[in-house]
Design an enzyme around this catalytic site. Structure first.
Site, mmCIF file in Angstrom:
data_model
loop_
_atom_site.group_PDB
_atom_site.id
_atom_site.type_symbol
_atom_site.label_atom_id
_atom_site.label_comp_id
_atom_site.label_asym_id
_atom_site.label_seq_id
_atom_site.Cartn_x
_atom_site.Cartn_y
_atom_site.Cartn_z
ATOM 1 N N THR C 40 0.832 -1.206 0.000
ATOM 2 C CA THR C 40 0.000 0.000 0.000
ATOM 3 C C THR C 40 0.867 1.256 0.000
ATOM 4 O O THR C 40 0.588 2.227 -0.717
ATOM 5 C CB THR C 40 -0.912 0.011 1.252
ATOM 6 O OG1 THR C 40 -1.695 -1.170 1.246
ATOM 7 C CG2 THR C 40 -1.810 1.229 1.269
ATOM 8 N N HIS C 43 2.194 1.883 -3.398
ATOM 9 C CA HIS C 43 1.158 2.482 -4.252
ATOM 10 C C HIS C 43 1.070 3.986 -4.000
ATOM 11 O O HIS C 43 0.948 4.782 -4.928
ATOM 12 C CB HIS C 43 -0.215 1.854 -3.966
ATOM 13 C CG HIS C 43 -0.469 0.612 -4.748
ATOM 14 N ND1 HIS C 43 -0.906 0.626 -6.044
ATOM 15 C CD2 HIS C 43 -0.328 -0.690 -4.412
ATOM 16 C CE1 HIS C 43 -1.042 -0.623 -6.479
ATOM 17 N NE2 HIS C 43 -0.692 -1.441 -5.513
ATOM 18 N N HIS C 63 1.793 1.942 8.098
ATOM 19 C CA HIS C 63 0.833 1.457 9.099
ATOM 20 C C HIS C 63 1.331 0.248 9.889
ATOM 21 O O HIS C 63 0.656 -0.224 10.779
ATOM 22 C CB HIS C 63 -0.518 1.156 8.445
ATOM 23 C CG HIS C 63 -0.448 0.159 7.341
ATOM 24 N ND1 HIS C 63 -0.276 0.522 6.022
ATOM 25 C CD2 HIS C 63 -0.519 -1.175 7.348
ATOM 26 C CE1 HIS C 63 -0.249 -0.558 5.269
ATOM 27 N NE2 HIS C 63 -0.383 -1.603 6.047
ATOM 28 N N ARG C 200 11.552 -15.058 -4.572
ATOM 29 C CA ARG C 200 10.544 -15.335 -3.551
ATOM 30 C C ARG C 200 10.204 -16.828 -3.463
ATOM 31 O O ARG C 200 9.918 -17.341 -2.380
ATOM 32 C CB ARG C 200 9.301 -14.489 -3.823
ATOM 33 C CG ARG C 200 9.587 -13.019 -3.495
ATOM 34 C CD ARG C 200 8.460 -12.076 -3.838
ATOM 35 N NE ARG C 200 8.697 -10.777 -3.182
ATOM 36 C CZ ARG C 200 7.956 -9.693 -3.372
ATOM 37 N NH1 ARG C 200 6.917 -9.729 -4.184
ATOM 38 N NH2 ARG C 200 8.238 -8.573 -2.729
#
Lengths: 342, 342, 342, 342
Positions: C40, C43, C63, C200
């Site tokens: 996020t 973005h 966050h 990954r």
């Protein structure tokens, strides 16, 4: 203001003048319109062993009610002056393992309205805003006050769904009677109610029971087995608090079925765990309180959408000062729910 | 015997004389009393793309019925001559991962009655005993034959309970209409039905819909939001097989709600997965077939205990030989369920 | 104090001096120790279409974090000065239908930390006490900060249990990688991970994947079918946000299985609802946020009891001022979780 | 063939020559490779009150085994000659309310292998095909034979999920020990095992117990409360069949938690239903048998995928003729699982 106060470590209560309580930042002052009597209140009145152990006078009693908000604390946001509210009777702590996990109905530090916090048998009442429930306009006052015990019934019935299932309800006090109506509304295909009180059995028929039996006159197991072609019932809902009834219930559940238990027992119980639970792979749900507030939403809808009509259960009304008449009726079992008009 | 046979790779069927089928060790010969027409049969009649791909003539069609056992194989134990039976239409293999795990309704090798195995639009029918369902005496023939599609409705409604919940039903064909009755019987507090066919909307009101809307004339989302005070519905039940209706349904579900989908779509669907499913934490249940036989027990009880009256949905009856009249009515949507008397 | 602030309606952020925020009666001031970067944040940095639509500068971003309480408002009771805390990133309203029904993770009025409320990429942070989580002492700071996305993984895995079940994980970003560790810890019998990023995929093997496949080189469906003896997997967990991957996932689920979807899609998705969902009776769970706080308890235990070791996923650390290096790594996919030391 | 036969209404059994049994149309003849002893067999050997009431000699005993199919009836389709099989010990009827509803583990007419049907302590065994389980090639014979009791453990643990939950296991007999391994494999964050037998407690540590306590030396409640910071455990799994242990278990469950009970009690039990179940809103699951065959799939995967290693529980091996040595060890509790090589 006038209030019913348990003043002494002895039988009885007093209807007396007391000061209107003060509110804190997050509290709300409510003018009570209607309250109703629960078995707990009768225990406190009678000063039973449970009450002696749990209750400390002086305290205003009662926890079922509907009223209007007349004053709010500075930090209150959930309600405003004029709102018609009822309340969850468990004043939860909001910060224990249970509250934090979404099971606040078993909060480990809750205070019980009318027991640990001054109650609803009074003209005014103070409550923290987080326990308040704003009532649907379609629900009249006499129905709004019984939402608290009705919620117990909702959680007992709906521990699992009852649609197209056969149900035995043990105990036809007010909660057992609400339960009968809820089981009917939720599609139970057979509802058998058992209670030794014929007055209440008659109400159970009005609430939707297909078969109402007095266990002093009929063999519960026999009746259930006949009505279910020897399968037994899928669901037992136990409100009697009677060890013998509990055992009848366990015996009549079909293997793979469930029982929800809300009734409180006088002493430890004795059961045949092997035969009646383990070998039949039964699920037992202990039930207490109500989900806050998901059960209140359901309760409100059962009542406001016309799914359950509790009218037959509400049998008596008294002004608050005549609360003793209600207490007496309840001890005698000659009533359903008793309303107190404040 | 007389039977309705799909004889050719082309539109139409034939009502003709065919031999009575033979039974094996675990098979049962049934004399059909009443059958009923499903949308699947219409697809086969019309020889739609689906039918061309899935169906191999010649084959007797039909999979809904009630009849009496007239002969049993030597190893049969579940039924006896004279039993009045219906049947699960999925002839499951009993030995795949799904059958062995208790999900035989999605058996990977099932044969479909009336598609892969000669069907019910005939005087006699042979079935393996393990798919037979013995009918409750209280259920009349016309109700017994519709238990198969009624079971689809039961599983769609009861993927989760609907008690005291708000429900939107998309599509009011026979299964959507049975669903309306079931949701009502199980305590839904609000039932909105949407269908472009006014004939069927009228029946939905008889089955318990509080609000019946024609999406060509009213905005479904607007009506639902108004009726739910902008919360949206807790539950959507989708039978239309229409991508636009599906999206209306997803849009109107309240965050945390669920949708069950039985409707079949003409092509792949297009949805706003982020907004309508993920950010709202919706649960989607694909529904097919029926649990064997737990759904049949529920179906039988909804019908035998008077919980759902399917009478308004059963709109037309024809003798078997006039099956084409039923097919036509169904294509035109001017009917509920169409019964064929054999 | 120093903070990373999105100052303009354009690509980029600024590391700049801003005032330490003030606290209200129920707020808490926290000194941030460690924060971490979420997709996020990237973005918002990149000012993508989503960000332009959702975000209003100026605002401190971030966050995920762990820090210590340095000051509390007068009415605060849940924490005290010195407590080491993280926080739920959804600042819920506490009074909508969802919050009142126990689904506050889909609160209809929530504010998102770092989007609607100043975030964690700063020396100090103010939060209302009701979103704070007191960290277990056994969990180091680098693990404490990733509890928020780890909680997404917990809810995606545990929508239903995975014990002795076969699992396909689509997408091996940080949340997909945590998920791999959680599925392993919860008894999945087979874990297949698919991602086009080999860096990954290598981490997924360390987290417990039995099979790690690059869908650009191998046919996912073929690999899954071979590994499951043509049954398909019981469970699909979708994090890719890629429509093609979603369809691979739906196609490989065994009939009766389930998929949980957390990935966010660039546009509406296109699926074969008939074949891949309805006829297979699949359950689809949209997943967002975390249960408050039951998911936090689980997360804390997975980490503190040694059930999941997230170390392989935490690949890079930067001082806060070098946040752009972390943003770049994440865009390039050459990392797992990126930590910012404040 | 040689077999262990309970021949008389008295203590003891006989190792003797008996005829190889015949097969019917749907039956299978199996050559037994390995069997194992269950507590039930010891009861029959000892001719306890339960055995006298339930068992009718003469009968070959034993119900746990692995063997190879050597002959099949004409109508058999599930297995073929050469298949390596074990079997569900409940020979279910397939047509009662329970079997038809998907709960065949509580079939009302089941016959128990080794009690109502000649058992596995023999060179050959006949079983109806519908109870047979084809073994995974990766599972060695000694693990294959213990799948039946391992399945009891699976259903006890997984009545609800245990991921990131705290667990107390009461009783460390073979099933309690398997349970310890399963709880560990499924992500329990704390596993406390209580048993008065130190030999078995030592094995419980090898199976994954974090804390192993002897209730004769330590206060179970005190240990649990300390280990859970006074919350109590989320889950209790009861295998002891001891009323006192049951009450300890109920007392230590956190409000809102659950208990699964498989242990069999010598007599009726006495519990504090109010305090330990109702006011804590506990869920009690009676457990018996295994889901047919969903539990078998899980069991097979726990063992074949390396999720649980039962090796520490398998403590002794004897040739079939020395079965009495195994019976004695089990009575003395100086063993885990005892294997009989046929």
């Amino acid at each position: 203001m006038k209030a019913v106060v348990k003043t002494k470590h002895a039988k009885g209560m007093e209807y007396k003048e007391v000061p209107v309580p003060k509110i804190g930042l997050r509290d709300v002052l409510i003018k009570v319109n209607v309250a109703s009597i629960c078995g707990t209140d009768v225990h406190i009145f009678d000063w039973t062993r449970w009450a002696q152990h749990r209750f400390t006078p002086p305290r205003i009693t009662g926890h079922e009610f509907v009223g209007n908000v007349v004053k709010i604390g500075e930090e209150v946001t959930r309600v405003k002056v004029g709102d018609r509210v009822s309340a969850e009777s468990h004043l939860t702590c909001g910060d224990c393992y249970q509250c934090n996990n979404g099971y606040s109905e078993v909060c480990r530090n809750f205070k019980l309205l009318g027991v640990d916090h001054d109650g609803t048998f009074a003209e005014f009442l103070v409550l923290p805003e987080h326990v308040l429930w704003k009532n649907d306009q379609k629900i009249p006052d006499e129905w709004a006050t019984i939402q608290e015990p009705f919620g117990n019934a909702v959680d007992t019935v709906l521990a699992e769904d009852v649609a197209a299932k056969t149900v035995l309800i043990l105990g036809a006090g007010p909660i057992g009677l609400f339960t009968t109506g809820i089981a009917k509304a939720c599609g139970a295909s057979l509802i058998v109610v058992s209670d030794p009180n014929n007055y209440r059995l008659a109400i159970s028929k009005k609430m939707g029971a297909h078969i109402a039996i007095n266990p002093r006159r009929q063999d519960v197991t026999h009746v259930v087995m006949e009505a279910t072609k020897n399968n037994g019932v899928d669901v037992v809902l136990e409100f009697s608090g009677n060890n013998q009834a509990l055992n009848q219930g366990l015996r009549t559940i079909t293997p793979g079925g469930r029982i929800s238990i809300l009734g409180i027992y006088e002493r430890r119980v004795n059961i045949d765990l092997n035969k009646d639970v383990i070998f039949k792979k039964i699920r037992i749900y202990g039930i207490t309180g109500r989900k806050i507030f998901s059960t209140w939403y359901k309760t409100s809808r059962f009542l406001s959408a016309g799914l359950v009509d509790p009218t037959p259960v509400i049998t008596h009304r008294f002004p608050l000062k005549d609360y003793e008449k209600g207490m007496k009726l309840m001890k005698d079992g000659k009533c359903g729910k008793v309303i107190l008009n404040v």
